[in-house]
Design an enzyme around this catalytic site. Structure first.
Site, PDB file in Angstrom:
ATOM      1  N   ASP A 109      -7.333   3.446  -3.212  1.00  0.00           N
ATOM      2  CA  ASP A 109      -8.073   3.567  -1.950  1.00  0.00           C
ATOM      3  C   ASP A 109      -8.424   5.034  -1.713  1.00  0.00           C
ATOM      4  OD1 ASP A 109      -9.088   3.458   0.601  1.00  0.00           O
ATOM      5  OD2 ASP A 109      -7.408   2.366   1.483  1.00  0.00           O
ATOM      6  N   SER A 131       0.861  -1.184   0.000  1.00  0.00           N
ATOM      7  CA  SER A 131       0.000   0.000   0.000  1.00  0.00           C
ATOM      8  C   SER A 131       0.898   1.235   0.000  1.00  0.00           C
ATOM      9  CB  SER A 131      -0.897  -0.031   1.240  1.00  0.00           C
ATOM     10  OG  SER A 131      -1.705   1.126   1.278  1.00  0.00           O
ATOM     11  N   GLY A 161      -4.451  -4.552   5.650  1.00  0.00           N
ATOM     12  CA  GLY A 161      -3.584  -4.224   6.783  1.00  0.00           C
ATOM     13  C   GLY A 161      -3.893  -2.853   7.325  1.00  0.00           C
ATOM     14  N   LYS A 209     -10.304  -6.472   8.427  1.00  0.00           N
ATOM     15  CA  LYS A 209      -9.027  -6.195   9.080  1.00  0.00           C
ATOM     16  C   LYS A 209      -8.993  -6.892  10.424  1.00  0.00           C
ATOM     17  CE  LYS A 209      -7.905  -2.149   6.498  1.00  0.00           C
ATOM     18  NZ  LYS A 209      -7.455  -0.758   6.443  1.00  0.00           N
ATOM     19  N   LYS A 240      -3.030   5.184  -2.590  1.00  0.00           N
ATOM     20  CA  LYS A 240      -3.977   6.104  -1.957  1.00  0.00           C
ATOM     21  C   LYS A 240      -4.330   7.203  -2.956  1.00  0.00           C
ATOM     22  CE  LYS A 240      -4.042   4.376   2.237  1.00  0.00           C
ATOM     23  NZ  LYS A 240      -5.282   3.808   2.799  1.00  0.00           N
ATOM     24  N   GLU A 270     -11.170   0.977  -3.445  1.00  0.00           N
ATOM     25  CA  GLU A 270     -11.586   0.841  -2.050  1.00  0.00           C
ATOM     26  C   GLU A 270     -12.205   2.136  -1.541  1.00  0.00           C
ATOM     27  OE1 GLU A 270      -9.562  -1.787   1.303  1.00  0.00           O
ATOM     28  OE2 GLU A 270      -8.508   0.113   1.200  1.00  0.00           O
ATOM     29  N   ASP A 314     -14.202  -0.468   3.068  1.00  0.00           N
ATOM     30  CA  ASP A 314     -13.228  -0.599   4.165  1.00  0.00           C
ATOM     31  C   ASP A 314     -13.792   0.105   5.406  1.00  0.00           C
ATOM     32  OD1 ASP A 314     -11.150  -0.527   5.943  1.00  0.00           O
ATOM     33  OD2 ASP A 314      -9.750   0.558   4.679  1.00  0.00           O
ATOM     34  N   LYS A 345      -1.450  -1.069  -3.995  1.00  0.00           N
ATOM     35  CA  LYS A 345      -2.631  -0.242  -3.740  1.00  0.00           C
ATOM     36  C   LYS A 345      -2.170   1.192  -3.528  1.00  0.00           C
ATOM     37  CE  LYS A 345      -5.008   0.122   0.286  1.00  0.00           C
ATOM     38  NZ  LYS A 345      -5.792  -0.360   1.441  1.00  0.00           N
TER      39      LYS A 345
HETATM   40  O1  OSB Z   1      -7.355   2.473   4.435  1.00  0.00           O
HETATM   41  O2  OSB Z   1      -6.571   0.533   4.156  1.00  0.00           O
HETATM   42  C1  OSB Z   1      -6.514   1.628   4.705  1.00  0.00           C
HETATM   43  C2  OSB Z   1      -3.262   1.914   6.715  1.00  0.00           C
HETATM   44  C3  OSB Z   1      -3.724   2.489   7.869  1.00  0.00           C
HETATM   45  C4  OSB Z   1      -5.053   2.812   7.976  1.00  0.00           C
HETATM   46  C5  OSB Z   1      -5.929   2.557   6.916  1.00  0.00           C
HETATM   47  C6  OSB Z   1      -5.473   1.950   5.756  1.00  0.00           C
HETATM   48  C7  OSB Z   1      -4.117   1.651   5.651  1.00  0.00           C
HETATM   49  C8  OSB Z   1      -3.510   1.070   4.477  1.00  0.00           C
HETATM   50  C9  OSB Z   1      -2.198   0.383   4.684  1.00  0.00           C
HETATM   51  O3  OSB Z   1      -3.928   1.222   3.353  1.00  0.00           O
HETATM   52  C10 OSB Z   1      -2.187  -1.059   4.428  1.00  0.00           C
HETATM   53  C11 OSB Z   1      -0.978  -1.637   5.112  1.00  0.00           C
HETATM   54  O4  OSB Z   1      -1.083  -2.020   6.283  1.00  0.00           O
HETATM   55  O5  OSB Z   1       0.102  -1.705   4.512  1.00  0.00           O
HETATM   56 MG    MG Z   2      -8.654   1.433   3.081  1.00  0.00          MG
END
Ligand code: OSB
Ligand code: MG
Length: 357
Positions: free
Chosen positions: A180, A127, A280, A254, A155, A205, A230, A153
């Site tokens: 995401d 991510s 995660g 999660k 952001k 997402e 999510d 993934k």
């Molecule tokens: O939105 O999925 C999410 C990390 C912290 C809080 C929310 C999210 C995330 C990630 C990271 O996208 C995924 C990872 O743990 O590498």
């Molecule tokens: Mg997310």
């Protein structure tokens, strides 16, 4: 004779991230978590309580108070993955994790097998946070690909979506890619969101707010890109809202916010109304290993964003799972399969509570 819990420990630890991780509403620079350890019959099980400020509904101080109040009640009972009442979301998950790890260690079985996993290898994912400069983003994704990741993934947020995604897609035509939105868009942004179909994403997402599952169902009917919830999956009601829609909406589960019995039950709901993935939340090694174990369950078919913690943490208190060939291997050791290093733990500890029976 069943072993009963004779000791409970809470360890609050803080670990810096290698580089800040940015999402639409968050910038994470350090992870402060509470590690829960339950001991019985000469074995110790670990769980991790790691709310992410600005993303999780609870916070680590509230979780600490709830855990300190709840763990004395666990003593004298066999480890039970169903957590006690009156815990925050992430605190309940952590107690459940510690009990499940302990029970698996006492039974001499790997946790992932005890939970119904069928193969101890999962496809890893990376991510990647928001980058202001698309060239820097492409460079960063290039480093993830070079490290072996086959799923990335990204952001996004309003104003930082189609252009950076298209730049990454141009540079990596065959890469399994997802985006995401972290609930940063509204129904009025429909045109912007639908335009993301051009990028060929595995899934998008949570573009819309947590309480708008119906909006995601409407969007799914107008888009080729599969949609995945999510933030909506952290509040009750998503299951009823998806029932009978046939919209093929995905749900990110999660293990850091859902007790093990629910993680196992959710995998069994895999079907036409919803598909599932394990996601995660920048866990330390304990929480990451629980998430990886969950991802071995057959119902979790969409790609994970699970990587070794060394990808984002400068240091960790627990040894990680190796990444090889774009995959994480869980192994056959009893329980969680990772060890907490006492020296690194001592160096990172900010507070500690030990409760004896
Ligand atoms: O939105 O999925 C999410 C990390 C912290 C809080 C929310 C999210 C995330 C990630 C990271 O996208 C995924 C990872 O743990 O590498
Ligand atoms: Mg997310």
């Amino acid at each position: 004779m069943t072993a009963t819990v004779e000791r409970a420990e809470l360890h609050e630890v803080a670990v810096p991230l290698r580089v800040p991780f940015k999402g639409a509403h968050i910038t994470v620079t350090e992870r402060r978590v509470v590690l829960v350890r339950l001991v019985a019959g000469g074995a110790g099980g670990w769980g991790e309580c790691g709310p992410v400020p600005g993303y999780s509904a609870d916070d680590v101080d509230a979780a600490w108070e709830a855990l300190a109040a709840a763990v004395p009640g666990l003593l004298g009972h066999p480890p039970d993955p169903a957590p006690p009442a009156r815990l925050t979301l992430t605190a309940a998950a952590a107690v459940s994790q510690a009990a499940a790890d302990l029970a698996a260690r006492l039974a001499g079985r790997p946790l992932w097998r005890a939970m119904g996993g069928e193969t101890g290898r999962i496809t890893a994912g990376a991510s990647v946070g928001l980058h202001d400069d698309p060239a820097a983003l492409v460079d960063r994704v290039g480093r993830e690909v070079a490290a072996g990741y086959r799923h990335v993934k990204l952001k996004i947020r309003p104003g930082h979506d189609l252009a950076p995604l298209a730049a990454v897609r141009d540079a990596f035509p065959g890469l399994s890619l997802a985006a995401d939105g972290n609930a940063a868009y509204s129904r009025a942004d429909g045109e912007t969101i639908r335009a993301l179909d051009a990028v060929d994403l595995d899934y998008l997402e949570q573009p819309l707010p947590a309480d708008d599952v119906a909006g995601h169902v409407l969007l799914a009917r107008e888009m080729q890109t599969p949609l995945v919830l999510d933030e909506s999956a952290a509040i009750p009601g998503w299951q009823e809202a998806l029932a009978g829609t046939g919209a093929g909406i995905g749900v990110t589960v999660k293990p850091g916010r859902l007790p093990w019995p629910d993680v196992v039950a959710t995998a069994k709901l895999d079907g036409p109304d919803h598909r599932f993935r394990i996601g995660g939340m920048l866990e330390l090694g304990v929480g990451r290993a629980h998430a990886a174990a969950a991802a071995t369950l057959p119902g979790y078919s969409l790609p994970t964003d699970l990587s070794p913690t060394s990808r984002y943490l400068a240091d960790d208190v627990a040894g990680g799972m190796p990444l090889a060939d774009g995959r994480l291997t869980l192994g056959e050791r009893p329980g969680l399969g990772v060890d907490v290093d006492p020296d690194r733990m001592a160096a990172a500890t900010t507070r500690k509570l030990i409760v004896l029976g």
